[in-house]
Enzyme design. Structure first.
Site, PDB file in Angstrom:
ATOM      1  N   GLY B  32       0.797  -1.277  -0.039  1.00 21.31           N
ATOM      2  CA  GLY B  32       0.021  -0.085  -0.096  1.00 21.31           C
ATOM      3  C   GLY B  32       1.041   1.244  -0.109  1.00 21.31           C
ATOM      4  N   HIS B  35       2.409   4.392  -5.077  1.00 22.95           N
ATOM      5  CA  HIS B  35       2.859   5.603  -5.782  1.00 22.95           C
ATOM      6  C   HIS B  35       2.996   5.019  -7.327  1.00 22.95           C
ATOM      7  CE1 HIS B  35       6.469   3.121  -5.490  1.00 22.95           C
ATOM      8  NE2 HIS B  35       6.634   3.455  -4.320  1.00 22.95           N
ATOM      9  N   HIS B  38       3.919   1.688  -8.100  1.00 25.52           N
ATOM     10  CA  HIS B  38       3.001   0.623  -8.010  1.00 25.52           C
ATOM     11  C   HIS B  38       2.005   0.709  -9.424  1.00 25.52           C
ATOM     12  CE1 HIS B  38       3.847   0.972  -3.860  1.00 25.52           C
ATOM     13  NE2 HIS B  38       4.061   0.067  -3.837  1.00 25.52           N
ATOM     14  N   GLN B  62       7.594  -9.684   7.865  1.00 22.67           N
ATOM     15  CA  GLN B  62       8.906  -9.228   7.076  1.00 22.67           C
ATOM     16  C   GLN B  62       9.531  -7.968   7.724  1.00 22.67           C
ATOM     17  OE1 GLN B  62       6.552  -8.716   3.494  1.00 22.67           O
ATOM     18  NE2 GLN B  62       7.855  -6.879   2.808  1.00 22.67           N
ATOM     19  N   ASP B 151      13.379  -3.303  -5.799  1.00 25.97           N
ATOM     20  CA  ASP B 151      13.878  -4.460  -4.974  1.00 25.97           C
ATOM     21  C   ASP B 151      14.340  -5.698  -5.530  1.00 25.97           C
ATOM     22  OD1 ASP B 151      12.710  -3.319  -2.077  1.00 25.97           O
ATOM     23  OD2 ASP B 151      11.024  -3.335  -3.167  1.00 25.97           O
TER      24      ASP B 151
END
Lengths: 296, 296
Positions: B32, B35, B38, B62, B151
């Protein structure tokens, strides 16, 4: 019956069955050297599924370095005859290279259910089981998967894995199948000498003795039951006890030795692992003490 | 666009889409506070899929005990507006209780790809990622899953997990999205003060500097490149380097410092994690030195 040896062939065969509406899909994972216990899983799968898939794969990941991976009995011709006779639609027989084309770096592990019983005697065993079963579930994507209750801890561990990871499959646990004299069927029974085979009857006999003594009111506490198990098993000179435990099921939590069996909520398991020569056998009985009712 | 909050509702909604032939299914898992990064994943998912599912779940598993789970930014109303605008068909927003109804005992872990970079700074982080992504994959059963290359280690780890466990999904890695001034988009950018925000530009600038110096022949070895990264980042007084590494991609193996970048086979990654005040930012660049060609 179709025999496939690669993941790609199996996926294709399953896609064909799904498109033809032959669902639900029932899955019976095995290590082969099939016996009447596996046959009972296939029959149950057949009752519940339109397509029955069996896998035969001796999974190196679940054997310890000093265990019997290399010598584990194999007989593909006889296995395929049994699978066909018992109604398997697809048999998946992958090579080790097909299942592990590169060194596997991913592990699926279930903690706390795997530290006791066979998990204590066979470190890493259940990680090997949960990892390969995850792979097989991802390949087959079955609606139901069938496992024998002889490996009751395996059933408990796999149920927890399925629930924790939201796997879209239902684990169906099937009763232990025994020889007429009570010996639980196992592919490893073939290792037993005639003398060992005869003395191995103490496993089922010890479980029966406790159940009967409970009904007669002679065994009341967890310690009573454990002592009786050990005493019956020890009547066999060849038996070397690995464990003889009484735990909650499926949580596999310890029960206070002085507590009454009938005070336990839900199911309990009497679980045995005993060595005869180089052969390690397991057996168990899961029941609800309050109802004195055998589930298996 | 449908918003669902339980696993059962999501499974039902997906079953409806599958029965209507609205496949393939594309999946965009997020935490969530969405930005433009996404948004780019949603658009790519829309190009490749008939049904686009987005999940919004800040996964406690995590985050380390001293990390920002509690304070991680959340804005459901704005997230849903963006999801709708960018073409999501189903948004799954489960509670922590829905995802973890009982203490989770099952872990999916990838070894060796997770011990370096963010895995070293954030012990347990990737186990949390691989476990929750396994759960989400089992719930959604997507054909494609979309992840941002910001990532990059996560992409490498998830690809390995999917391959090792025969998961029936393709990981689609999407390019890093940047502000006009080069800052990689991140939900955590909101934590930055104006001064930190300005100094954080050294991350992308250091990566660009190495690429340019390579093209000009001024940077030739792995050590040259690493030294230039560190020197550019260190020009920011607020920057505290967590790591600045040059590794093979996606294997994430160390390269000999004196070796020529152009000797590396395949892709390499320059990966950065730098703290500005309490905010830890990451950035990277994946490229093929032989082709001097940016993939991102």
């Amino acid at each position: 019956m179709r025999v496939v040896r690669t993941v790609a062939q199996l996926r294709e065969a399953l896609e064909y069955m799904r498109q033809g509406g032959h669902t639900p899909i029932g899955f019976v994972p095995t290590m082969g050297y099939l016996h009447e216990g596996h046959a009972s899983l296939l029959r149950r799968a057949g009752e519940m599924s339109s397509t029955v898939v069996m896998s035969i794969f001796v999974n190196p990941l679940q054997f310890g370095p000093n265990e019997d991976f290399a010598s584990y009995p194999r007989d593909e011709v006889r296995d395929l005859e049994l699978a066909e006779r018992e109604g398997a639609d697809i048999v998946f027989i992958p090579s080790v290279e097909e299942m592990y084309p590169q060194p596997i770096r991913t592990k699926v592990s279930v903690s706390s259910l795997t530290t006791q019983l066979c998990g204590a005697s066979r470190p890493g065993h259940f990680d090997g089981v949960t990892t390969v079963v995850s792979k097989l579930f991802n390949i087959v994507q079955p609606d139901y998967a069938f496992f024998g209750l002889k490996d009751a801890q395996q059933v408990a561990v796999l149920r927890r894995m399925v629930s924790d990871l939201n796997m879209n499959v239902e684990i169906i646990a099937c009763p232990i199948v025994r020889e007429n004299d009570g010996l639980a069927l196992s592919s490893r029974n073939v290792y037993l000498s005639a003398q060992e085979r005869s003395q191995a009857l103490v496993l089922s006999r010890s479980l029966q003795s406790v159940r009967q003594a409970m009904e007669e009111g002679k065994v009341r506490t967890v310690d009573d039951a454990r002592n009786l198990l050990v005493s019956v098993i020890s009547s066999s000179p060849l038996a070397v006890i690995d464990y003889a435990e009484i735990l909650t099921f499926p949580e596999l939590e310890t029960l206070d030795g002085s507590s009454l069996l009938t005070d336990a909520d839900g199911e309990i398991i009497m679980a045995l692992a005993v060595k005869f020569g180089r052969t390690r056998l397991i057996d168990n009985n899961v029941f609800i003490p309050k109802e004195a009712h055998a589930l298996v």
